[in-house]
Write an enzyme that holds these catalytic residues in place. Sequence first.
Site, short mmCIF file in Angstrom:
data_model
loop_
_atom_site.label_atom_id
_atom_site.label_comp_id
_atom_site.label_asym_id
_atom_site.label_seq_id
_atom_site.Cartn_x
_atom_site.Cartn_y
_atom_site.Cartn_z
N TYR A 114 -4.16 45.50 33.62
CA TYR A 114 -2.95 44.68 33.69
C TYR A 114 -1.63 45.45 33.61
O TYR A 114 -0.80 45.39 34.52
CB TYR A 114 -2.96 43.64 32.57
CG TYR A 114 -4.06 42.63 32.68
CD1 TYR A 114 -3.96 41.55 33.55
CD2 TYR A 114 -5.21 42.74 31.90
CE1 TYR A 114 -4.98 40.61 33.65
CE2 TYR A 114 -6.23 41.80 31.99
CZ TYR A 114 -6.11 40.74 32.87
OH TYR A 114 -7.12 39.82 32.96
N CYS A 176 -8.49 38.73 34.99
CA CYS A 176 -8.77 37.29 35.01
C CYS A 176 -7.49 36.52 35.30
O CYS A 176 -7.46 35.65 36.16
CB CYS A 176 -9.37 36.84 33.69
SG CYS A 176 -11.01 37.49 33.37
N ARG A 197 -8.06 33.29 37.71
CA ARG A 197 -9.26 33.07 38.52
C ARG A 197 -10.45 32.61 37.69
O ARG A 197 -11.33 31.89 38.17
CB ARG A 197 -9.64 34.35 39.28
CG ARG A 197 -10.07 35.48 38.37
CD ARG A 197 -10.63 36.68 39.11
NE ARG A 197 -11.00 37.73 38.18
CZ ARG A 197 -12.16 37.80 37.54
NH1 ARG A 197 -13.09 36.89 37.73
NH2 ARG A 197 -12.41 38.79 36.69
N ASP A 200 -12.33 31.69 30.09
CA ASP A 200 -13.21 31.36 28.98
C ASP A 200 -12.43 30.38 28.10
O ASP A 200 -11.53 30.77 27.34
CB ASP A 200 -13.56 32.65 28.23
CG ASP A 200 -14.22 32.43 26.88
OD1 ASP A 200 -14.50 31.27 26.52
OD2 ASP A 200 -14.47 33.43 26.18
#
Length: 295
Positions: A114, A176, A197, A200
């Site tokens: 990231y 994610c 995308r 959890d």
Amino acid sequence: MSKLEYSEEEAYLQLIRDIHKKGEDDEGRNGRVRCIFGANMRFSMKNNKIPILTSKRVAWKTCLKELLWFISGNTSNKTLKAQNVHIWDGNSSREFLDSRGLKHLHEDDLGPVYGFQWRHFNAEYKTCDDNYTNKGIDQLQQIIDALKDPKDRKSRRLIMSAWNPEQIGEMALPPCHVLCQFNVIGENKLSCALYQRSGDVGLGVPFNIASYSFLLHLIAHHCDLVACDFVYFLGNAHIYDDHMPQLLSQIENELYEFPTLSIKKKHDKIDQYTLEDFELENYAHNSTIPMKMRV
């Protein structure tokens, strides 16, 4: 405090109910899940509110430390571990890196994840210890520069992407939360939308809500704007089988008003902010709910 008649936190609790009642069972990468595809939530930041869940205790300082690590462009898990943050330990182990074919990276080197994409998009990655100053595209600074310029802040192109197909194979974990967009309405109302995308819902999503809300407040503060709304879009929203009992219990908990956030100082550069610059007030919450974290 009595239970609220309505809270924006209900959007998160309703997501749990929807997955439980309408989702389908599936075999995920790292365990059995129940999932749906496509969900969204909206949270207001007005009056300095910040949507840190109250139906359970969220470790907001851990979340904020990780966000500041992203903002710095750092990709070493050693930096997080030195701050007693261990959420990336499983993904930076020797065993996990080898499973990703990243035998050339030393343990705790997460590759161009990231923060690297936010600050050095597509620069050639060597190790987490190399200096990447003025290398790649500094997406975050480009957004800040545009927001500080009255001529550019209305742009509909204020997008920051962590999804870089050219470098996904070099990352310990593909992102994610892949893309966020900033938008100014009126003279100074700043909102942020996130597309994720894969989410959890038990462990990751509460962190992501808090993290991007902190980011929105921080950028609004840094650019002399007013934080407005955080809009959260999810692709695959899933609950692990062993998280479901805890989450079904969580949706029965009392809800409280979201806390408020103040940022005590304005720095010249976005990566100069520290944990001590942030003050969270009136965070009432239920107890911590332990759940197993997947890698």
